[in-house]
Design a protein around this motif. Sequence first.
Motif, PDB file in Angstrom:
ATOM      1  N   UNK A 130      -1.736  -2.167  -3.568  1.00  0.00           N
ATOM      2  CA  UNK A 130      -2.525  -2.188  -2.341  1.00  0.00           C
ATOM      3  C   UNK A 130      -3.354  -0.918  -2.223  1.00  0.00           C
ATOM      4  N   UNK A 131      -3.563  -0.486  -0.982  1.00  0.00           N
ATOM      5  CA  UNK A 131      -4.366   0.722  -0.794  1.00  0.00           C
ATOM      6  C   UNK A 131      -3.622   1.936  -1.328  1.00  0.00           C
ATOM      7  N   UNK A 132      -4.403   2.835  -1.920  1.00  0.00           N
ATOM      8  CA  UNK A 132      -3.860   4.135  -2.263  1.00  0.00           C
ATOM      9  C   UNK A 132      -3.387   4.278  -3.687  1.00  0.00           C
ATOM     10  N   UNK A 133      -3.170   5.509  -4.074  1.00  0.00           N
ATOM     11  CA  UNK A 133      -2.679   5.827  -5.411  1.00  0.00           C
ATOM     12  C   UNK A 133      -1.213   6.250  -5.277  1.00  0.00           C
ATOM     13  N   UNK A 139       7.214   3.735   6.049  1.00  0.00           N
ATOM     14  CA  UNK A 139       6.049   2.848   6.196  1.00  0.00           C
ATOM     15  C   UNK A 139       5.853   1.984   4.957  1.00  0.00           C
ATOM     16  N   UNK A 140       6.239   2.484   3.795  1.00  0.00           N
ATOM     17  CA  UNK A 140       6.207   1.655   2.584  1.00  0.00           C
ATOM     18  C   UNK A 140       7.275   0.563   2.715  1.00  0.00           C
ATOM     19  N   UNK A 141       8.496   0.964   3.097  1.00  0.00           N
ATOM     20  CA  UNK A 141       9.590   0.002   3.264  1.00  0.00           C
ATOM     21  C   UNK A 141       9.282  -0.991   4.385  1.00  0.00           C
ATOM     22  N   UNK A 196       0.842  -1.190   0.000  1.00  0.00           N
ATOM     23  CA  UNK A 196       0.000   0.000   0.000  1.00  0.00           C
ATOM     24  C   UNK A 196       0.879   1.242   0.000  1.00  0.00           C
ATOM     25  N   UNK A 197       0.337   2.322  -0.539  1.00  0.00           N
ATOM     26  CA  UNK A 197       1.088   3.583  -0.584  1.00  0.00           C
ATOM     27  C   UNK A 197       0.410   4.706   0.206  1.00  0.00           C
ATOM     28  N   UNK A 198      -0.883   4.501   0.542  1.00  0.00           N
ATOM     29  CA  UNK A 198      -1.609   5.504   1.318  1.00  0.00           C
ATOM     30  C   UNK A 198      -2.581   4.783   2.252  1.00  0.00           C
ATOM     31  N   UNK A 199      -3.056   5.479   3.288  1.00  0.00           N
ATOM     32  CA  UNK A 199      -4.175   4.963   4.077  1.00  0.00           C
ATOM     33  C   UNK A 199      -5.427   5.502   3.401  1.00  0.00           C
TER      34      UNK A 199
END
Length: 356
Positions: free
Chosen positions: A168-171, A145-147, A118-121
């Motif tokens: 995953x989540x996010x753009x 948090x990505x790592x 994921x890249x965003x919540x």
Amino acid sequence: MPEMKECLLEYTREALVELLGSLGHKPFRATQLMEWIWKHRVPDFQAMSNLPPALRDALQARFLLRPLQVVEVSESTTGSTRKFLSRMQDGHLVESVIIPAAVGQGGAHSSRLTLCVSSQVGCAFGCRFCASGLLGLTRNLTASEILGQIVAAEEIAGERVDNLVFMGMGEPLANMDNLLPALTQIMDPHALNIGARHITISTSGNVPGLRRLAAFGRPLRLAVSLHGASDEVRSQVMPVNRKWPLGELIPALQEWNRTGKHMITLEYILIQDVNAMLPEAHKLARLARSLNAKVNLIPYNTVEGLPWVRPSEADCKAFCRALVAERVPVTMRYEKGHDINAACGQLRLRREQQRS
Ligand code: SAH
Ligand code: SF4
């Protein structure tokens, strides 16, 4: 809320040299620190036995090495796909999916372990079929948090991730300021060491982000969530299409083709009575050919509370055959782990619904 600490995962060697310099230490300490973090994967500064105790204490007072706490791991009953949910320092949840390679998969791009990150919540783009968009955007993930998702996945799986997909989540392209530093660490041979060819960025068609990613200049793979081959159909399910309609997206993708080294993949979720009719296959084929792209068909994965329906298997296959007949390279992916809500954002959505 507990005090928020900065995480060292996103620090490059150069950044560590600078940090250690400011603490009165020589550059070789940065090399030692990199080895503890990425080679030995210690979760704790006190384990760094060749660092002076005072330095360990100073680092521990200000920094973290694990920005995520894994709170749930769910296993699909059909495959060996595992999805995990992690809590960040501020209590928000993020999800990631571990996908082992299919048995017998070969060729140059075969991999043992793929991770979907994921890249965003949440997500601000609000695609009508997507669980991540349902709750809107809460915040961007930091590079650490990505790592941290990759580090956590490797601890869960007990082996290295060698293929990464930002699905995953996010753009991801709406979070470039954190995506690019994360990619730098992911590709760094002294950090995660995953090659650009093994990293796929999936975007809903964020045109300025695409241009910035092209300028980053690494041979990353690109997947585009198309889901409609005309503005009329695409705008129905993807509000982002009103901001960057096909007339802007397609030229940006042609530009990517001029700089990129790999075929673009067009992701196309099949939704009954929306985009799965055969005339749409024809439009999609024309578009794919103009971009020299391949198409990945994904029969819609049910999201609770949303009205969309997955077409019958026969209809999905007919759509797929129509593309094949027009000489478009096409794959159809039945979501692995349908039973664990494998589409992006679904596990978090369920948790948030239980909470409220
Ligand atoms: N924001 C980026 C990356 C995350 S979405 C993007 O949109 O590309 C990752 C993929 O999951 C996208 O192709 C998205 O369209 C797909 N997806 C979302 N909801 C889905 C659902 N209910 N069924 C099947 N695929 C879904
Ligand atoms: Fe956001 Fe992608 Fe979901 Fe659309 S499909 S809401 S862009 S995560």
